[in-house]
Design a protein around this motif. Structure first.
Motif: not given
Length: 437
Positions: A273-275, A291-294, A330-331, A341-345
């Motif tokens: 994924w990318c921000s 923000i999206t999957h690549i 996606d978003v 920066e992005m991160t998954f919780y």
């Protein structure tokens, strides 16, 4: 009806009509359509937004402005605002330019202090909420940004650091507070950088695929909308580049991504994924950051198209064969948000509904008449897939008069499930803890 009651009702109605429309959305509602284009005065923890391609206006370059952040010192009564049940503490300060932050498997926080040319290690929490120790892990680096650990798992052997023009790695064992050897250069040349106003295209992030076989490095464009056909400096830029973990170049993994600042691997799907920061100067409400999957070999439009087959008016008629190939993200976020920066919780401290969601830092707009961003957002996910919405999570970094005191950059989940946020406005790190109170 008595006159006094009627008068009170009229006053109430008048006040209510002046409140931001978004305030009514804070209880499980989502603001959509044209109302979803908003500014910082409407950003409040818990408010949800959803922008779709159908909501996009026509390009209006005449709207373009230079409205960069007017930075001020944090007012004495100013503090980041989080949803009910969360507490925010000031964890560490005194950095030169704190940017990306990542959690080592043992729980240490590795922080890129980019302008200082250093990577620092923050460890532990004292009774006053401050870091127990702050150490310089490595210095003499060239605008370090991306940091990651390899191989995947609880006991990595290397720390990889993405400089602006190269990728290096240091031998690592659990608990190292300082590099124990000189860096090894893994990728000697990454495309050179241009420090753009509002662009930040010197940043390079690095992540490894879930199986550990691929290494992805994100490289932003050298310009706003230069045609790569005519500008060789855009070679291998606005791309995600794939290498082996040993540094062998494999291919351009995905392209047309103007500036994928933050990368993350979705723990549910295993996808990258990318921000992403999109382009400027097409109007207040174009082009949305995202923000999206690549997708492997996927094309995301830059510079010829945006958000599907919308042609950039500054490059008319170019590459019509690519129009149908543009992947819609996606978003869709606010235009000019400057998503970093992005991160998954995947932790358990926060309420259960947060698990699997993403967090991202929104550094804040400059090419917009009314400021937006300067916050951390939550991106709801279902079974690893985005719903298209995003939610204000950590706000309050802008004074009511529009002066800015804080700018979120990095987000990292601690081993205890709390969240750390870097802020290069106050040059500090914030700590977000769920207490339930």
């Amino acid at each position: 009806m008595p006159k006094s009651v009627a008068f009170q009702l009229l006053v109430f109605a008048a006040i209510a009509s002046t409140l931001p429309a978004a305030l009514s959305a804070q209880s499980n509602k989502t603001v959509t359509g044209q109302a979803a284009f908003h500014d910082f005065t409407q950003e409040h923890p818990g408010t949800r937004w959803k922008i779709t391609v159908a909501d996009l206006p026509a390009p209006n370059p005449e709207e373009a402005v230079d409205n960069g952040a007017s930075m001020v010192a944090r007012p004495a009564n100013a503090w980041p605002q989080a949803p009910k049940g969360f507490k925010v503490e000031l964890y560490a300060e005194g950095f030169r330019e704190p940017r990306l932050i990542r959690t080592a498997p043992n729980g240490d926080l590795f922080l890129a202090d980019s302008a200082a040319g250093e990577v620092k290690v923050l460890r532990g929490v004292q009774s006053d909420g401050k870091a127990k120790t702050v150490s310089v892990y490595a210095s003499g680096l060239d605008h370090p940004f991306g940091i990651n650990f390899y191989p995947n798992g609880p006991h990595p052997k290397w720390v990889y650091i993405a400089n602006t023009t190269s990728l290096v790695r240091f031998p690592y064992k659990d608990g190292d507070l300082k590099a124990t050897a000189a860096p090894q250069t893994i990728v000697p040349v990454l495309p050179g950088y241009a420090q753009l106003r509002g662009g930040g295209h010197w940043t390079r992030d690095v992540v490894f695929s879930k199986d550990g076989q691929r290494m992805f490095i994100s490289v932003g464009s050298a310009s706003n909308v230069d045609n790569p056909d005519a500008h060789p400096r855009e070679f291998h830029r606005a791309d995600v580049l794939e290498y082996t973990p040993e540094g062998k170049f494999i291919k351009v993994y995905a392209y047309g991504i103007r500036n994928c600042v933050g990368e993350a691997i979705n723990p549910t799907t295993g996808q990258l994924w990318c921000s992403t920061n999109e382009r400027d100067n097409l109007g207040n409400n174009l082009v949305p950051d995202y923000i999206t999957h690549i997708e492997e070999d996927g094309f995301y439009g830059w510079p010829w198209f945006y958000m599907g087959g919308h042609q950039d008016p500054r490059l008319p008629g170019t590459h019509p064969e690519l129009k149908s190939r543009v992947i819609v993200p996606d978003v869709l976020l606010q235009p000019h948000f400057a998503s970093l920066e992005m991160t998954f919780y995947e932790a358990s401290q926060f309420p259960a509904e947060y698990k699997g969601d993403a967090f991202a830092a929104e550094h804040g707009s400059w090419n917009r008449n009314h400021r937006a961003g300067y916050e951390v957002i939550r991106v709801p996910m279902k079974n690893g897939h985005a719903t298209g919405e995003y939610e204000d999570f950590l706000t309050g970094f802008v004074r009511p008069d529009g002066k800015v005191w804080g700018r979120p950059v990095g987000v990292a989940v601690a081993n205890d499930g709390s969240l750390f946020v870097t802020d290069d406005g106050t040059n500090s790190v914030w700590h977000v803890i769920y207490t339930g109170k």
